[in-house]
Structure formats: C-alpha cells, structure tokens
Design an enzyme around this catalytic site. Structure first.
Site, mmCIF file in Angstrom:
data_model
loop_
_atom_site.group_PDB
_atom_site.id
_atom_site.type_symbol
_atom_site.label_atom_id
_atom_site.label_comp_id
_atom_site.label_asym_id
_atom_site.label_seq_id
_atom_site.Cartn_x
_atom_site.Cartn_y
_atom_site.Cartn_z
ATOM 1 N N ARG A 227 0.584 -1.296 -0.081
ATOM 2 C CA ARG A 227 0.090 0.027 -0.112
ATOM 3 C C ARG A 227 0.729 1.266 0.003
ATOM 4 N NH1 ARG A 227 -2.918 -2.879 3.949
ATOM 5 N NH2 ARG A 227 -4.576 -3.999 3.022
ATOM 6 N N LYS B 82 1.843 11.676 -10.239
ATOM 7 C CA LYS B 82 0.974 10.686 -10.788
ATOM 8 C C LYS B 82 1.586 9.563 -11.482
ATOM 9 C CE LYS B 82 -2.836 13.891 -12.873
ATOM 10 N NZ LYS B 82 -3.198 14.237 -14.488
ATOM 11 N N GLU C 63 5.919 18.713 -24.080
ATOM 12 C CA GLU C 63 5.495 18.948 -22.882
ATOM 13 C C GLU C 63 6.262 20.363 -22.369
ATOM 14 O OE1 GLU C 63 3.359 17.232 -21.482
ATOM 15 O OE2 GLU C 63 3.439 15.112 -21.658
ATOM 16 N N LYS D 258 5.626 23.122 -13.790
ATOM 17 C CA LYS D 258 4.879 21.828 -13.167
ATOM 18 C C LYS D 258 4.857 21.907 -11.612
ATOM 19 C CE LYS D 258 3.633 17.235 -13.474
ATOM 20 N NZ LYS D 258 3.368 15.887 -14.262
ATOM 21 N N GLU E 100 -5.502 16.827 -8.334
ATOM 22 C CA GLU E 100 -6.087 17.461 -9.326
ATOM 23 C C GLU E 100 -7.552 17.684 -9.159
ATOM 24 O OE1 GLU E 100 -5.615 14.817 -12.882
ATOM 25 O OE2 GLU E 100 -5.951 16.351 -14.056
ATOM 26 N N ARG F 93 -4.718 21.756 -11.129
ATOM 27 C CA ARG F 93 -3.747 20.808 -12.108
ATOM 28 C C ARG F 93 -4.394 20.483 -13.304
ATOM 29 N NH1 ARG F 93 -0.074 15.667 -9.467
ATOM 30 N NH2 ARG F 93 0.516 15.287 -11.485
ATOM 31 N N ASN G 51 -3.121 19.340 -18.322
ATOM 32 C CA ASN G 51 -3.593 18.343 -19.308
ATOM 33 C C ASN G 51 -3.915 19.176 -20.614
ATOM 34 O OD1 ASN G 51 -5.991 15.757 -19.396
ATOM 35 N ND2 ASN G 51 -4.127 15.553 -18.023
ATOM 36 N N HIS H 9 -4.141 17.241 -23.999
ATOM 37 C CA HIS H 9 -4.113 15.766 -23.479
ATOM 38 C C HIS H 9 -5.350 14.841 -23.677
ATOM 39 C CE1 HIS H 9 -0.209 16.517 -22.035
ATOM 40 N NE2 HIS H 9 0.029 15.301 -21.444
ATOM 41 N N HIS I 208 -4.433 11.693 -25.646
ATOM 42 C CA HIS I 208 -4.581 10.303 -25.104
ATOM 43 C C HIS I 208 -5.816 9.333 -26.006
ATOM 44 C CE1 HIS I 208 -3.441 11.400 -20.702
ATOM 45 N NE2 HIS I 208 -2.519 11.183 -21.658
ATOM 46 N N HIS J 190 4.079 9.572 -26.637
ATOM 47 C CA HIS J 190 3.171 10.554 -25.846
ATOM 48 C C HIS J 190 3.300 11.970 -26.359
ATOM 49 C CE1 HIS J 190 0.765 12.106 -22.720
ATOM 50 N NE2 HIS J 190 1.610 12.954 -22.125
HETATM 51 N N1 LIG Z 1 3.052 11.020 -14.584
HETATM 52 C C1 LIG Z 1 2.948 11.989 -15.126
HETATM 53 O O1 LIG Z 1 2.619 13.227 -14.872
HETATM 54 C C2 LIG Z 1 3.189 12.163 -16.540
HETATM 55 C C3 LIG Z 1 3.574 13.238 -17.321
HETATM 56 C C4 LIG Z 1 3.788 13.352 -18.679
HETATM 57 C C5 LIG Z 1 3.974 12.001 -19.380
HETATM 58 N N2 LIG Z 1 3.835 10.974 -18.844
HETATM 59 C C6 LIG Z 1 4.090 9.587 -19.363
HETATM 60 O O2 LIG Z 1 5.300 9.494 -20.017
HETATM 61 C C7 LIG Z 1 5.249 8.634 -20.782
HETATM 62 C C8 LIG Z 1 6.169 8.971 -22.011
HETATM 63 O O3 LIG Z 1 7.577 9.315 -21.504
HETATM 64 P P1 LIG Z 1 8.790 9.477 -22.481
HETATM 65 O O4 LIG Z 1 8.455 10.468 -23.490
HETATM 66 O O5 LIG Z 1 10.068 9.701 -21.449
HETATM 67 O O6 LIG Z 1 8.774 8.161 -23.240
HETATM 68 P P2 LIG Z 1 9.465 6.493 -22.709
HETATM 69 O O7 LIG Z 1 9.645 6.379 -21.279
HETATM 70 O O8 LIG Z 1 8.429 5.638 -23.453
HETATM 71 O O9 LIG Z 1 10.898 6.406 -23.250
HETATM 72 C C9 LIG Z 1 11.203 6.701 -24.803
HETATM 73 C C10 LIG Z 1 12.192 5.495 -25.202
HETATM 74 O O10 LIG Z 1 13.515 6.074 -24.787
HETATM 75 C C11 LIG Z 1 14.042 5.088 -23.983
HETATM 76 N N3 LIG Z 1 14.916 5.659 -23.350
HETATM 77 C C12 LIG Z 1 14.784 6.412 -22.251
HETATM 78 N N4 LIG Z 1 15.777 7.035 -21.510
HETATM 79 C C13 LIG Z 1 16.581 6.663 -22.539
HETATM 80 C C14 LIG Z 1 18.219 7.307 -22.622
HETATM 81 N N5 LIG Z 1 18.560 8.367 -21.879
HETATM 82 N N6 LIG Z 1 18.974 6.822 -23.715
HETATM 83 C C15 LIG Z 1 18.343 6.103 -24.703
HETATM 84 N N7 LIG Z 1 17.015 5.597 -24.669
HETATM 85 C C16 LIG Z 1 16.103 5.892 -23.435
HETATM 86 C C17 LIG Z 1 13.259 4.116 -23.451
HETATM 87 O O11 LIG Z 1 13.318 2.753 -23.126
HETATM 88 C C18 LIG Z 1 11.854 4.152 -24.619
HETATM 89 O O12 LIG Z 1 12.222 3.019 -25.506
HETATM 90 C C19 LIG Z 1 3.977 8.273 -21.314
HETATM 91 O O13 LIG Z 1 3.288 7.031 -20.859
HETATM 92 C C20 LIG Z 1 3.244 9.357 -20.768
HETATM 93 O O14 LIG Z 1 1.900 8.976 -20.516
HETATM 94 C C21 LIG Z 1 3.647 10.853 -17.409
HETATM 95 O O1 LIG Z 2 0.672 16.029 -14.325
HETATM 96 C C1 LIG Z 2 -0.367 16.150 -14.722
HETATM 97 O O2 LIG Z 2 -1.354 16.597 -14.125
HETATM 98 C C2 LIG Z 2 -0.487 16.162 -16.319
HETATM 99 O O3 LIG Z 2 -1.751 16.090 -16.809
HETATM 100 C C3 LIG Z 2 0.545 15.994 -16.993
HETATM 101 C C4 LIG Z 2 0.435 15.429 -18.325
HETATM 102 O O4 LIG Z 2 1.421 15.733 -19.045
HETATM 103 C C5 LIG Z 2 0.646 13.751 -18.271
HETATM 104 O O5 LIG Z 2 0.767 13.161 -19.302
HETATM 105 C C6 LIG Z 2 -0.427 12.867 -17.541
HETATM 106 O O6 LIG Z 2 0.096 11.821 -16.969
HETATM 107 C C7 LIG Z 2 -1.661 12.948 -17.721
HETATM 108 O O7 LIG Z 2 -2.435 12.456 -16.847
HETATM 109 P P1 LIG Z 2 -3.898 11.894 -16.887
HETATM 110 O O8 LIG Z 2 -4.453 12.015 -15.425
HETATM 111 O O9 LIG Z 2 -4.690 12.666 -17.972
HETATM 112 O O10 LIG Z 2 -3.679 10.620 -17.139
HETATM 113 ZN ZN LIG Z 3 1.701 14.542 -20.760
#
Ligand SMILES: NC(=O)c1ccc[n+]([C@@H]2O[C@H](COP(=O)([O-])OP(=O)(O)OC[C@H]3O[C@@H](n4cnc5c(N)ncnc54)[C@H](O)[C@@H]3O)[C@@H](O)[C@H]2O)c1
Ligand SMILES: O=C(O)C(=O)C[C@@H](O)[C@H](O)[C@H](O)COP(=O)(O)O
Ligand SMILES: [Zn+2]
Length: 364
Positions: free
Chosen positions: A125, A147, A189, A231, A241, A245, A249, A252, A256, A268
């Site tokens: 948990r 998130k 982003e 951010k 959110e 927050r 989005n 997005h 999505h 993404h």
């Molecule tokens: N939690 C949040 O608030 C939030 C915010 C924005 C995006 N996201 C999520 O983030 C994801 C996208 O992340 P991303 O764009 O970083 O893509 P990703 O994590 O898919 O990475 C892209 C590719 O690069 C590779 N890679 C990573 N670092 C590397 C490095 N230094 N050198 C070589 N290869 C490397 C990875 O293995 C992958 O194949 C999505 O799933 C999106 O939904 C989450």
């Molecule tokens: O941090 C947030 O809040 C965002 O919306 C950032 C986005 O760039 C990110 O892709 C996030 O994962 C989207 O969240 P979701 O709640 O729409 O799935």
């Molecule tokens: Zn995003």
C-alpha cells in the site's frame, strides 16, 4: 548552473504529502543514498531494456554501499505500462522480501517512472520511491508531481495512484543517448508549459528551434528548469487534481484518444503535439483564443519537428475514446483551452459542431 552545483526545485507537499526536491544537474547519482534515506535495506532499480547498462551500474554502486540492490528490467516505452509488468515487479519484490522501509528507484523515461511509481504506490500500500528520469519528458513532466499509473485496453493511464516520489534526480548527461524522436517528444511538454504558464520558453525555442532539438543546445538546462518550475508550482498547490492541476492536461484530451487509437505505439509527446493544435483551434473557435496565439502553436511545434495532424477518418473513434478522459464528468466532455497566452481555462461541454470543426483543422 555550475557543473557541480545542481539546481534544486522544491515541490511543496499538498494534500498531506511530504515535500521533495527535484535536482537538475550532472553526476547526480551520488545524491541517491541521501534520498534513499536511513531505513532502507533493499533497493529495487527498475529500468527499461534500453538502459540495462545504466540500471546495472546503479545497482552495483548501491550494492557497494551495503544495500541489497536488485535491478529489474522492464520493456521499453509504453509496453512497460501494463498490469502484467506491474505484476511481475510485485512478484520480484515479494521474492526479495521487500518491506515498507525499502525503496524503489525508477530509472528511465516517463513510461518507466510511471510504472515504477505505480509499483511503489501499490506494494504494501505504498513504499518510498525515487525518480531518475532519463528523457526530456521524464524530467520536465512525468517524474514530477506524483501521478503514477498504467494503461488498459480501454484508455491511457486509467489505473493509477497519486504517490509522490521522495526525490527526483535529473542528470542532464542521460539525454545524450536519447534518440532524436524521443528527445523532441519531450519538447511537446516543454512547449505546453510555455503556452499555459511561461511564454519565455516559447521565445527560447523560437530563437533557435534546431538547437532546441538537441541536448547540446544553449538553452537545454534553462528550458528543462523552467518547465519543471511550471509543473512544481502547480502540483505544489493541487496534488490530486481537484482544480488547478487540470491545466497540465492541456492538449491531452485528444492526445490520449490518439494514443489509445494507435494501441500506444505513438509516442506521448507526438500525440500531445497534435492535441495542443486541436486545443488551440478549439479555443479559437470557442471565441477564447486570438488568431496569433493559435497560429503560434503550429509554428513552434512544427519548427522542432513535432506532428500537427492525425487521420481525418478517425474522429468517431477519437470522440468515443475521449469520453473516458479523467476530466470528463458524467457525459460532459471538458477541455483545457487558452483564454490567451498563459491563461488556461476549462471549456465545459463544447458544442459538438465546434469539436468537429476544430478536428477538421488537424485532420489529414
Ligand atoms: N506521470 C505524469 O505526470 C506524466 C507526465 C507526462 C507524461 N507521462 C507519461 O510518460 C510517458 C512518455 O515518456 P517518455 O516520452 O519519456 O517516453 P518513454 O519512457 O517511453 O521513453 C522513450 C524511449 O526511450 C528509451 N530511453 C529512455 N531514456 C533513454 C536514454 N537516456 N537513452 C536512450 N534511450 C532511452 C526508453 O526505453 C523508450 O524506449 C507516457 O506514458 C506518458 O503518459 C506521465
Ligand atoms: O501532471 C499532470 O497532471 C498532467 O496532466 C501532465 C501530463 O503531461 C501527463 O501526461 C499526465 O500523465 C496525464 O495525466 P492523466 O491524468 O490525463 O492521465
Ligand atoms: Zn503529458
């Protein structure tokens, strides 16, 4: 920023969560033990296949410092954000006798840190976790804000938890090995942060878009720092959110829907680029956004090589996909649009004809 003096951005704790620091600099892995804290005996280093050598190097370093350290390899990119991968990690943690004092470290892009954070949120948990983002997108967005989550066949990030990390280490050297498409995906982003809150970001990119496409560009550290500050400012006020927050989005809702439509094979950042052009057109057609700022979206996104269009014949499916967007309430679709540069607002239940017209502007 001097080479040995990282920038430190504190994310304030809201909703009862503890504050934590985001460090941006170089050679930051020496900071890891301090963030791991005194209680941990075991550390699980989750990394994608592409970073096997980095994951192993971190594991060895931690083992040399006396931790029982394991490296857990995940699939690259979105394939990691699946319940089967989370289940594999749970079983590894179980076999390692991972306790509430132990720590998960997610080393990789946003997909890796989303999965690592989710595993940490759900194991016992909730255990402590640290994000070591290695992509632009991970540094400026995914690793900050707590998130965490995975995708399902029904939609993007539909299962997850708000579970902030104990710290975020953004080592700019990691960006050197990133493929150009993954690098520029992160710029979507960064540009989002520019449109919703910090237009200096847009000025810096527009001054030399080619330079913005590489880690060697003169403004790389500043673009990353500014985006993290945007951010951090938002999530410090509204972790879960409940209002503010939602501005993060921007773009997005459609993004999505496209990612799901492509079965998560689009990056993404690319989807967010198309989604922001759509949101800009929606803002313009809804009478909120001026023409110049709407047009600026296309210009700056295209200048760094991001896509602006998606398949025209897919609108009915995209509309269906958008209904499970987390901003939806009942049958009401809600979008973030701009009332002007740096002025994001919620647009509630836009007229379906306006949605179709806005999509007409991004469809090919
Ligand atoms: N939690 C949040 O608030 C939030 C915010 C924005 C995006 N996201 C999520 O983030 C994801 C996208 O992340 P991303 O764009 O970083 O893509 P990703 O994590 O898919 O990475 C892209 C590719 O690069 C590779 N890679 C990573 N670092 C590397 C490095 N230094 N050198 C070589 N290869 C490397 C990875 O293995 C992958 O194949 C999505 O799933 C999106 O939904 C989450
Ligand atoms: O941090 C947030 O809040 C965002 O919306 C950032 C986005 O760039 C990110 O892709 C996030 O994962 C989207 O969240 P979701 O709640 O729409 O799935
Ligand atoms: Zn995003």
């Amino acid at each position: 920023m001097s080479e040995h003096q990282p920038i430190r951005i504190t994310v304030g704790g809201s909703a009862g969560s503890a504050p934590y620091d985001v460090l941006v600099g170089r050679w930051l892995l020496g900071e890891l033990p301090a963030v791991i804290g005194p209680d941990a005996r075991r550390v699980a280093v989750l990394h994608p296949e592409a970073l096997a050598a980095t994951g192993e190097a971190i594991r060895e370093d931690l083992a040399a410092q006396g931790y029982e350290a394991i490296a857990v390899q995940l699939p690259n990119a979105e394939e990691a954000k699946a319940v089967e991968v989370a289940a594999y990690c749970w079983s590894v943690l179980g076999q390692t006798k991972f306790t509430r004092g132990d720590v998960v470290v997610g080393v990789g892009g946003g997909a890796t840190t989303d999965l690592a954070g989710f595993v940490a949120a759900t194991w016992l948990r909730g255990v402590r976790w640290i994000a070591v983002p290695t992509t632009v997108l991970g540094m400026v967005d995914a690793a900050v804000g707590g998130k965490t989550g995975i995708n399902t066949a029904e939609g993007k990030n539909l299962v997850g938890a708000f579970h902030p990390p104990a710290g975020v280490l953004c080592d700019l050297d990691a960006l050197e090995s990133l493929a150009v498409n993954d690098y520029i995906g992160g710029l979507a982003e960064v540009i989002k942060a520019g449109f919703i809150a910090d237009p200096v970001i847009l000025d810096l990119i527009e001054a030399d878009p080619q330079a913005a496409r590489t880690p060697a560009g003169p403004h790389t550290a500043e673009l990353i720092e500014r985006s993290i500050r945007v951010k951090a400012e938002v999530v410090s006020q509204d972790l879960k959110e409940s209002g503010l927050r939602e501005i993060l989005n921007y773009g997005h809702t459609l993004a999505h829907a496209i990612e799901k439509n492509e079965r998560y094979t689009w990056r993404h950042g690319a989807a967010v680029s198309v989604g922001m052009v759509f949101a800009a057109e929606l803002g313009r057609l809804a009478g909120r956004l001026d023409d110049a700022t709407a047009d600026r979206h296309r210009a700056v996104l295209e200048s760094v090589g991001l896509p602006l269009t998606y398949r025209g014949d897919q609108w009915p499916r995209l509309l269906e996909n958008m209904k499970v967007d987390k901003k939806s309430r009942g049958d009401r679709l809600r979008f973030i649009v701009l009332n002007g540069l740096g002025k994001p607002v919620v647009l509630e239940s836009p007229d379906p004809a306006v949605l179709v017209a806005a999509y007409g502007e991004v469809s090919r």
